[in-house]
Motif scaffolding. Structure first.
Motif, PDB file in Angstrom:
ATOM      1  N   LEU A  68     -10.774 -20.066   9.506  1.00 24.37           N
ATOM      2  CA  LEU A  68     -10.106 -19.118  10.405  1.00 24.37           C
ATOM      3  C   LEU A  68      -8.584 -19.312  10.357  1.00 24.37           C
ATOM      4  CD1 LEU A  68     -10.220 -16.881  12.555  1.00 24.37           C
ATOM      5  CD2 LEU A  68     -10.542 -18.656  14.289  1.00 24.37           C
ATOM      6  N   VAL A  69      -8.160 -20.558  10.303  1.00 25.87           N
ATOM      7  CA  VAL A  69      -6.722 -20.863  10.193  1.00 25.87           C
ATOM      8  C   VAL A  69      -6.146 -20.178   8.961  1.00 25.87           C
ATOM      9  CG1 VAL A  69      -5.083 -22.743   9.689  1.00 25.87           C
ATOM     10  CG2 VAL A  69      -6.806 -23.019  11.484  1.00 25.87           C
ATOM     11  N   LYS A  70      -6.872 -20.284   7.851  1.00 26.83           N
ATOM     12  CA  LYS A  70      -6.418 -19.668   6.593  1.00 26.83           C
ATOM     13  C   LYS A  70      -6.432 -18.139   6.712  1.00 26.83           C
ATOM     14  CE  LYS A  70      -6.885 -19.967   1.647  1.00 26.83           C
ATOM     15  NZ  LYS A  70      -7.583 -20.549   0.510  1.00 26.83           N
ATOM     16  N   LYS A  71      -7.490 -17.609   7.303  1.00 27.26           N
ATOM     17  CA  LYS A  71      -7.649 -16.152   7.403  1.00 27.26           C
ATOM     18  C   LYS A  71      -6.535 -15.485   8.210  1.00 27.26           C
ATOM     19  CE  LYS A  71     -10.947 -12.647   8.981  1.00 27.26           C
ATOM     20  NZ  LYS A  71     -12.252 -12.418   9.636  1.00 27.26           N
ATOM     21  N   ILE A  72      -6.196 -16.069   9.364  1.00 26.33           N
ATOM     22  CA  ILE A  72      -5.205 -15.402  10.233  1.00 26.33           C
ATOM     23  C   ILE A  72      -3.793 -15.996  10.068  1.00 26.33           C
ATOM     24  CG2 ILE A  72      -7.034 -14.822  11.910  1.00 26.33           C
ATOM     25  CD1 ILE A  72      -5.604 -16.846  13.840  1.00 26.33           C
ATOM     26  N   HIS A  73      -3.669 -16.987   9.195  1.00 20.60           N
ATOM     27  CA  HIS A  73      -2.378 -17.654   8.969  1.00 20.60           C
ATOM     28  C   HIS A  73      -1.833 -18.290  10.248  1.00 20.60           C
ATOM     29  CE1 HIS A  73      -1.899 -16.489   4.788  1.00 20.60           C
ATOM     30  NE2 HIS A  73      -2.468 -15.366   5.145  1.00 20.60           N
ATOM     31  N   ALA A  74      -2.706 -19.021  10.945  1.00 18.38           N
ATOM     32  CA  ALA A  74      -2.238 -19.859  12.063  1.00 18.38           C
ATOM     33  C   ALA A  74      -1.366 -20.953  11.448  1.00 18.38           C
ATOM     34  CB  ALA A  74      -3.425 -20.464  12.801  1.00 18.38           C
ATOM     35  N   ASP A  75      -0.653 -21.702  12.280  1.00 19.05           N
ATOM     36  CA  ASP A  75       0.241 -22.742  11.738  1.00 19.05           C
ATOM     37  C   ASP A  75      -0.522 -23.937  11.189  1.00 19.05           C
ATOM     38  OD1 ASP A  75       2.803 -21.518  12.308  1.00 19.05           O
ATOM     39  OD2 ASP A  75       2.292 -21.803  14.416  1.00 19.05           O
ATOM     40  N   LYS A  91      -7.412 -29.334   0.625  1.00 19.40           N
ATOM     41  CA  LYS A  91      -7.744 -28.583  -0.599  1.00 19.40           C
ATOM     42  C   LYS A  91      -7.832 -27.089  -0.311  1.00 19.40           C
ATOM     43  CE  LYS A  91     -10.310 -32.265  -2.871  1.00 19.40           C
ATOM     44  NZ  LYS A  91     -11.644 -32.868  -2.795  1.00 19.40           N
ATOM     45  N   ILE A  92      -8.397 -26.742   0.842  1.00 21.09           N
ATOM     46  CA  ILE A  92      -8.574 -25.330   1.209  1.00 21.09           C
ATOM     47  C   ILE A  92      -7.248 -24.696   1.625  1.00 21.09           C
ATOM     48  CG2 ILE A  92      -9.661 -23.771   2.907  1.00 21.09           C
ATOM     49  CD1 ILE A  92     -12.014 -25.851   2.968  1.00 21.09           C
ATOM     50  N   LEU A  93      -6.467 -25.431   2.406  1.00 18.27           N
ATOM     51  CA  LEU A  93      -5.255 -24.853   2.998  1.00 18.27           C
ATOM     52  C   LEU A  93      -3.989 -25.034   2.158  1.00 18.27           C
ATOM     53  CD1 LEU A  93      -5.780 -25.918   6.730  1.00 18.27           C
ATOM     54  CD2 LEU A  93      -6.115 -23.638   5.752  1.00 18.27           C
ATOM     55  N   GLY A  94      -3.982 -26.010   1.278  1.00 10.11           N
ATOM     56  CA  GLY A  94      -2.772 -26.272   0.503  1.00 10.11           C
ATOM     57  C   GLY A  94      -1.701 -26.927   1.365  1.00 10.11           C
ATOM     58  N   LYS A  95      -0.460 -26.864   0.899  1.00 10.01           N
ATOM     59  CA  LYS A  95       0.623 -27.611   1.550  1.00 10.01           C
ATOM     60  C   LYS A  95       1.289 -26.868   2.704  1.00 10.01           C
ATOM     61  CE  LYS A  95       2.116 -30.611  -2.249  1.00 10.01           C
ATOM     62  NZ  LYS A  95       1.134 -30.308  -3.291  1.00 10.01           N
ATOM     63  N   ASP A  96       1.016 -25.580   2.847  1.00  8.14           N
ATOM     64  CA  ASP A  96       1.789 -24.765   3.798  1.00  8.14           C
ATOM     65  C   ASP A  96       1.278 -24.799   5.243  1.00  8.14           C
ATOM     66  OD1 ASP A  96       3.427 -24.093   1.721  1.00  8.14           O
ATOM     67  OD2 ASP A  96       2.354 -22.244   1.249  1.00  8.14           O
ATOM     68  N   PHE A  97       0.180 -25.481   5.476  1.00  6.56           N
ATOM     69  CA  PHE A  97      -0.386 -25.527   6.826  1.00  6.56           C
ATOM     70  C   PHE A  97      -0.316 -26.951   7.374  1.00  6.56           C
ATOM     71  CE2 PHE A  97      -2.244 -21.835   4.880  1.00  6.56           C
ATOM     72  CZ  PHE A  97      -2.438 -20.919   5.903  1.00  6.56           C
ATOM     73  N   ILE A  98      -0.190 -27.051   8.694  1.00  5.20           N
ATOM     74  CA  ILE A  98      -0.194 -28.354   9.373  1.00  5.20           C
ATOM     75  C   ILE A  98      -1.649 -28.809   9.528  1.00  5.20           C
ATOM     76  CG2 ILE A  98       0.318 -29.549  11.560  1.00  5.20           C
ATOM     77  CD1 ILE A  98       2.503 -27.312  11.986  1.00  5.20           C
ATOM     78  N   ILE A  99      -1.913 -30.059   9.222  1.00  6.48           N
ATOM     79  CA  ILE A  99      -3.263 -30.612   9.462  1.00  6.48           C
ATOM     80  C   ILE A  99      -3.132 -31.890  10.286  1.00  6.48           C
ATOM     81  CG2 ILE A  99      -5.377 -31.550   8.443  1.00  6.48           C
ATOM     82  CD1 ILE A  99      -4.842 -29.846   5.963  1.00  6.48           C
ATOM     83  N   GLY A 100      -3.810 -31.909  11.429  1.00  3.76           N
ATOM     84  CA  GLY A 100      -3.840 -33.094  12.275  1.00  3.76           C
ATOM     85  C   GLY A 100      -5.244 -33.678  12.287  1.00  3.76           C
TER      86      GLY A 100
END
Length: 203
Positions: A68-75, A91-100
């Protein structure tokens, strides 16, 4: 101090209201957590909240749902101990998303760091009713110990204390060396959640 607000649904406030009040009070990091919602409900709420966060220039994170994060481009996404591993999400989100990632021990922190997490949610600080299957409670000593082991290992990830934290706890928690705190109930149980958030942000 960084303040993260985790949405919660109460008899008085909806998820959206809870986020709106935290934002009005000066918080600039919202995590949408809706553990028992259907995907349809979650996506609908996420889109509304994303738009709200944009209007406050706030960071918008979704708990657990990487796709869902990827689909709607959440941060970004926050991953609990029973959610998808951080490495897989990266792997799914790449470098452009924050992961906690949630951590209860230094071993957890090390694992998340090696997997490419951007920050750590460290807890629970004390017993909390907003979370099921709670890990062992850390308290001040537990937080201090994890922070000092991180320093020794040269791990500089931001670390946010979470879990049953009250307003009175905040100064002592910040002295352990954490970079921020995550709150939910402390704000929502206040007589005036906006004013309470302002007090916390101004500490």
């Amino acid at each position: 101090m960084e303040l993260q607000f985790i949405t919660h649904f109460t008899d008085t406030y909806s998820y959206y209201d809870s986020a709106r009040m935290a934002l009005e009070g000066g918080c600039r990091w919202i995590q949408l957590r809706m553990k028992d919602a259907s995907m349809e409900e979650l996506e609908q709420e996420a889109l509304r909240m994303q738009s709200l966060c944009k209007s406050y220039a706030a960071t918008f994170i979704i708990d657990d749902h990487v796709e869902l994060v990827k689909k709607i481009h959440a941060d970004g996404v926050h991953l609990g101990k029973n959610d998808m591993p951080v490495s897989e999400a990266r792997k799914i989100l790449g470098k452009d998303f924050i992961i906690g990632g949630t951590a209860n021990t230094f071993e957890d922190v090390k694992m998340h760091h090696e997997a490419g997490a951007d920050y750590i949610g460290c807890g629970p600080f004390r017993f909390t009713t907003t979370k099921k299957n709670l890990s062992p409670v850390l308290g001040l000593e537990g937080c201090r110990s994890i922070v000092s082991q991180m320093k020794e290992a040269g791990i500089t990830l931001p670390i946010v204390a979470i879990g049953g934290i009250t307003f009175e706890d905040i100064p002592a928690i910040m002295e352990t060396g954490v970079t921020g705190i995550a709150l939910s109930g402390t704000i929502l149980r206040a007589a005036d959640p906006v004013a309470k958030t302002k007090r916390i942000v101004n500490l």
